[in-house]
Scaffold this motif. Structure first.
Motif, PDB file in Angstrom:
ATOM      1  N   ALA A  21       0.829  -1.211   0.000  1.00 54.59           N
ATOM      2  CA  ALA A  21       0.000   0.000   0.000  1.00 54.59           C
ATOM      3  C   ALA A  21       0.862   1.258   0.000  1.00 54.59           C
ATOM      4  N   SER A  22       2.071   1.162   0.582  1.00 61.86           N
ATOM      5  CA  SER A  22       2.960   2.331   0.624  1.00 61.86           C
ATOM      6  C   SER A  22       3.843   2.428  -0.636  1.00 61.86           C
ATOM      7  N   GLY A  23       3.668   1.498  -1.582  1.00 59.74           N
ATOM      8  CA  GLY A  23       4.395   1.589  -2.847  1.00 59.74           C
ATOM      9  C   GLY A  23       5.698   0.815  -2.922  1.00 59.74           C
ATOM     10  N   LYS A  24       6.009   0.009  -1.895  1.00 60.73           N
ATOM     11  CA  LYS A  24       7.247  -0.792  -1.926  1.00 60.73           C
ATOM     12  C   LYS A  24       7.037  -2.029  -2.794  1.00 60.73           C
ATOM     13  N   ALA A  25       8.019  -2.303  -3.639  1.00 60.41           N
ATOM     14  CA  ALA A  25       7.965  -3.490  -4.494  1.00 60.41           C
ATOM     15  C   ALA A  25       8.376  -4.720  -3.692  1.00 60.41           C
ATOM     16  N   VAL A  26       7.683  -5.833  -3.916  1.00 62.16           N
ATOM     17  CA  VAL A  26       8.031  -7.111  -3.300  1.00 62.16           C
ATOM     18  C   VAL A  26       7.773  -8.207  -4.337  1.00 62.16           C
ATOM     19  N   ALA A  27       8.733  -9.108  -4.469  1.00 63.05           N
ATOM     20  CA  ALA A  27       8.584 -10.221  -5.408  1.00 63.05           C
ATOM     21  C   ALA A  27       8.739 -11.529  -4.662  1.00 63.05           C
ATOM     22  N   ASN A  28       7.783 -12.419  -4.882  1.00 67.42           N
ATOM     23  CA  ASN A  28       7.868 -13.783  -4.363  1.00 67.42           C
ATOM     24  C   ASN A  28       8.281 -14.677  -5.519  1.00 67.42           C
ATOM     25  N   PHE A  29       9.158 -15.646  -5.231  1.00 65.86           N
ATOM     26  CA  PHE A  29       9.601 -16.560  -6.279  1.00 65.86           C
ATOM     27  C   PHE A  29      10.090 -17.850  -5.638  1.00 65.86           C
ATOM     28  N   THR A  30      10.177 -18.872  -6.448  1.00 66.95           N
ATOM     29  CA  THR A  30      10.660 -20.176  -5.994  1.00 66.95           C
ATOM     30  C   THR A  30      11.802 -20.589  -6.899  1.00 66.95           C
ATOM     31  N   ILE A  31      12.880 -21.091  -6.291  1.00 69.38           N
ATOM     32  CA  ILE A  31      13.978 -21.607  -7.096  1.00 69.38           C
ATOM     33  C   ILE A  31      14.158 -23.093  -6.821  1.00 69.38           C
ATOM     34  N   ALA A  32      14.511 -23.810  -7.874  1.00 66.90           N
ATOM     35  CA  ALA A  32      14.836 -25.233  -7.771  1.00 66.90           C
ATOM     36  C   ALA A  32      16.344 -25.337  -7.616  1.00 66.90           C
ATOM     37  N   VAL A  33      16.780 -25.966  -6.527  1.00 66.11           N
ATOM     38  CA  VAL A  33      18.201 -26.116  -6.228  1.00 66.11           C
ATOM     39  C   VAL A  33      18.525 -27.602  -6.245  1.00 66.11           C
ATOM     40  N   ASN A  34      19.410 -28.009  -7.147  1.00 64.75           N
ATOM     41  CA  ASN A  34      19.790 -29.413  -7.240  1.00 64.75           C
ATOM     42  C   ASN A  34      20.542 -29.855  -6.007  1.00 64.75           C
TER      43      ASN A  34
END
Length: 144
Positions: A21-34
């Motif tokens: 709501a305050s304009g901060k960017a946030v990204a959720n992601f998943t990585i595959a780690v062997n």
């Protein structure tokens, strides 16, 4: 006390970029780690690690990397909780990434995913950079 996580893996899907709501960017992601070893059937297994990153780094990740991109992250492990829709506490453990390194170009990722769709009998057309000698090494000999 020390809480540090360093991972190298591939994005399992495009990063999910949102704004608070305050304009901060946030990204959720998943990585595959062997995993560094094979299972009893001789197959390599992977762990799927949920991650979150904030601010400009989140925007850069979402704008320049996509599913299949090889990235490195440096951050720490965090656990948070909230009340689910059924009223029960939900616990989430994820890596809070402080920084992300793009380990290959966007064009390389696109060509890699294209190569995966070709038959396995296709010749390898990758050439080493100028002045580099190709090496003969098996994946089993690599420490990662």
């Amino acid at each position: 006390m020390l809480n540090r996580v360093v991972l190298v893996g591939r994005l399992t899907k495009d990063p999910d970029l949102r704004y608070t709501a305050s304009g901060k960017a946030v990204a959720n992601f998943t990585i595959a780690v062997n995993r560094p070893f094979s299972n009893q059937q001789g197959d390599r297994e992977a762990d799927f690690i949920n991650c979150v990153i904030w601010n400009k780094a989140a925007e850069n990740l979402a704008n320049y990397m996509s599913k299949g991109s090889l990235i490195g992250i440096d951050g720490n492990l965090q656990t948070r909780n909230y009340d689910g829709q059924d009223g029960k506490k939900v616990y989430v453990t994820e890596v809070l990434a402080g920084s992300v390194q793009f380990l290959e170009s966007k064009n390389k990722t696109a060509s890699n995913s294209g190569n995966q769709n070709q038959g396995s009998n296709q010749p390898n057309t990758n050439t080493p950079p100028d002045g580099a000698e190709p090496i003969d090494i098996s994946d089993d000999d690599l420490p990662f």
